[in-house]
Design an enzyme around this catalytic site. Structure first.
Site, mmCIF file in Angstrom:
data_model
loop_
_atom_site.group_PDB
_atom_site.id
_atom_site.type_symbol
_atom_site.label_atom_id
_atom_site.label_comp_id
_atom_site.label_asym_id
_atom_site.label_seq_id
_atom_site.Cartn_x
_atom_site.Cartn_y
_atom_site.Cartn_z
ATOM 1 C CE LYS A 115 -4.266 -1.871 1.866
ATOM 2 N NZ LYS A 115 -5.256 -1.856 2.939
ATOM 3 C CE LYS A 194 -5.342 -8.593 -1.632
ATOM 4 N NZ LYS A 194 -5.939 -8.260 -0.434
ATOM 5 C CE LYS A 197 -13.535 -3.677 -0.518
ATOM 6 N NZ LYS A 197 -13.689 -3.202 0.856
HETATM 7 P P1 AMP Z 1 -10.835 -5.490 3.412
HETATM 8 O O1 AMP Z 1 -11.627 -5.000 2.271
HETATM 9 O O2 AMP Z 1 -9.357 -5.301 3.245
HETATM 10 O O3 AMP Z 1 -11.332 -4.989 4.732
HETATM 11 O O4 AMP Z 1 -11.017 -7.070 3.420
HETATM 12 C C1 AMP Z 1 -12.172 -7.683 3.950
HETATM 13 C C2 AMP Z 1 -11.982 -9.179 4.006
HETATM 14 O O5 AMP Z 1 -11.951 -9.725 2.678
HETATM 15 C C3 AMP Z 1 -10.664 -9.618 4.677
HETATM 16 O O6 AMP Z 1 -10.941 -10.743 5.479
HETATM 17 C C4 AMP Z 1 -9.782 -10.011 3.516
HETATM 18 O O7 AMP Z 1 -8.837 -10.976 3.875
HETATM 19 C C5 AMP Z 1 -10.810 -10.580 2.542
HETATM 20 N N1 AMP Z 1 -10.353 -10.493 1.143
HETATM 21 C C6 AMP Z 1 -10.007 -9.368 0.476
HETATM 22 N N2 AMP Z 1 -9.649 -9.657 -0.792
HETATM 23 C C7 AMP Z 1 -9.762 -11.007 -0.927
HETATM 24 C C8 AMP Z 1 -9.535 -11.921 -2.007
HETATM 25 N N3 AMP Z 1 -9.145 -11.498 -3.207
HETATM 26 N N4 AMP Z 1 -9.755 -13.236 -1.775
HETATM 27 C C9 AMP Z 1 -10.175 -13.685 -0.563
HETATM 28 N N5 AMP Z 1 -10.402 -12.867 0.495
HETATM 29 C C10 AMP Z 1 -10.212 -11.543 0.315
#
Ligand code: AMP
Length: 325
Positions: A115, A194, A197
């Protein structure tokens, strides 16, 4: 005896993609419905301040995650659903933990490095894992369902728990991460990375319309050759197979057999159909919930009051342990 606690959060930084859903939210709902745990799920709005912070859109982004939680099946009668910034002990404990967090450990975090390269490199981005540790240990969470991108942060949380307990006496529980069968969904445009967003073109969002979902899946990057098989040299097809297997609960081998002798186009059409069928009811429920925003937010504000009770009790213990009067 109290059931073991499960806790996790999601940042309000835009609509959820199927990686968030299949890696995390789906598991939140299953864990809640098992009724084997005390479950707490929150909107990580303090964490989201570290990224391209947009105060005008923040309330809508919070509402979006709140409605997504409910549309996916989280239920305030079974889980404590809350908003991180409405529970001040998260920030208080994060500060105390920051005083025992080695700078070196934070500098090693791959998510921070990634990041910091891409966005405004602020101190909050650097200390993000300390706040995440506070979120978890305030509630004595034994299990934390997340995607595998959070493994390193969980490891740091365990380190901090051991350090704090050794220094000030037994206070916190060491949490473990819980992964779904699909802890890393890959990007549709770049299947070596991966789904994230930060790269919207590679994401299927859970409330994309049928048309948009179909278009994205039909144009997903695939590999050379034409066989629908999961193999290391076929990251694109392997990703689509894993997603489809999770959504249909059919093993990958069964899907490979189903598409033997067929081409990528036929397979992708099936993937698009399955994905649309799966997410259509969630999308409809979410659209309805977005129209009752006050009711939705009240559910979370009430949950924050419950969370505050648990968290404040823990904070008084922490304060007395570290000698704050
Ligand atoms: P965040 O948007 O960073 O708060 O992520 C929310 C949840 O989604 C966290 O548990 C991340 O580990 C999971 N997550 C985010 N991107 C992925 C992905 N591409 N595959 C699986 N889990 C994800």
């Amino acid at each position: 005896m109290q059931k073991p606690s499960v806790l996790s959060g999601i940042q309000p930084t835009g609509p959820l993609h199927i990686g968030n859903y299949l890696g995390a939210l789906k598991n939140f709902v299953n864990l809640q419905n098992s009724e084997e745990y005390r479950t707490l799920f929150f909107i990580a709005d303090l964490h989201s301040l570290t990224e391209n912070f947009d105060s005008k859109n923040k309330p809508t982004q919070v509402l979006d995650i709140a409605a997504s939680f409910l549309a996916a099946g989280l239920d305030p009668k079974l889980s404590t659903l809350f908003i991180q910034s409405q529970v001040p002990p998260h920030s208080e404990l994060a500060w105390i933990l920051s005083t025992i967090t080695p700078m070196g450990e934070l500098s090693r975090m791959t998510q921070y490095k990634d990041k910091a390269d891409r966005m405004d490199n602020n101190v909050g981005l650097f200390t993000y894992p300390t706040l995440m540790a506070a979120d978890i240990i305030l509630y004595d969470a034994t299990f934390v369902p997340t995607g595998d991108d959070q493994d390193q942060h969980l490891e740091l949380t365990r380190t901090l728990v051991r350090k704090f307990n050794a220094k000030f006496g037994q206070t916190f529980v060491e949490p473990k991460n819980l992964h779904t069968e699909l802890p890393r969904v890959m990007s549709l445009t770049n299947p070596e990375k991966k789904m994230s967003k930060s790269e919207p073109a590679g994401c299927v969002f859970i409330d994309d319309s049928q048309e948009v979902m179909t278009k994205k899946i039909m144009s997903a990057v695939t590999d050379s050759g034409s066989e629908v098989v999961s193999r290391e040299d076929k990251p694109g097809i392997s990703n689509l197979l894993r997603i489809t297997s999770t959504l249909t609960e059919k093993p990958v081998a069964e899907l490979e057999a189903l598409f033997k002798g067929k081409n990528y186009g036929e397979f992708k059409k099936y993937v698009a159909q399955v994905t649309n069928d799966y997410f259509a009811p969630i999308r409809e429920r979410k659209a309805k919930l977005m129209k009752t925003s006050e009711k939705v937010l009240k559910i979370f504000t009430d949950g924050s009051a419950q969370a505050n009770k648990i968290a404040q009790k823990k904070m008084s213990d922490v304060k007395s342990k570290v000698g704050l009067v």
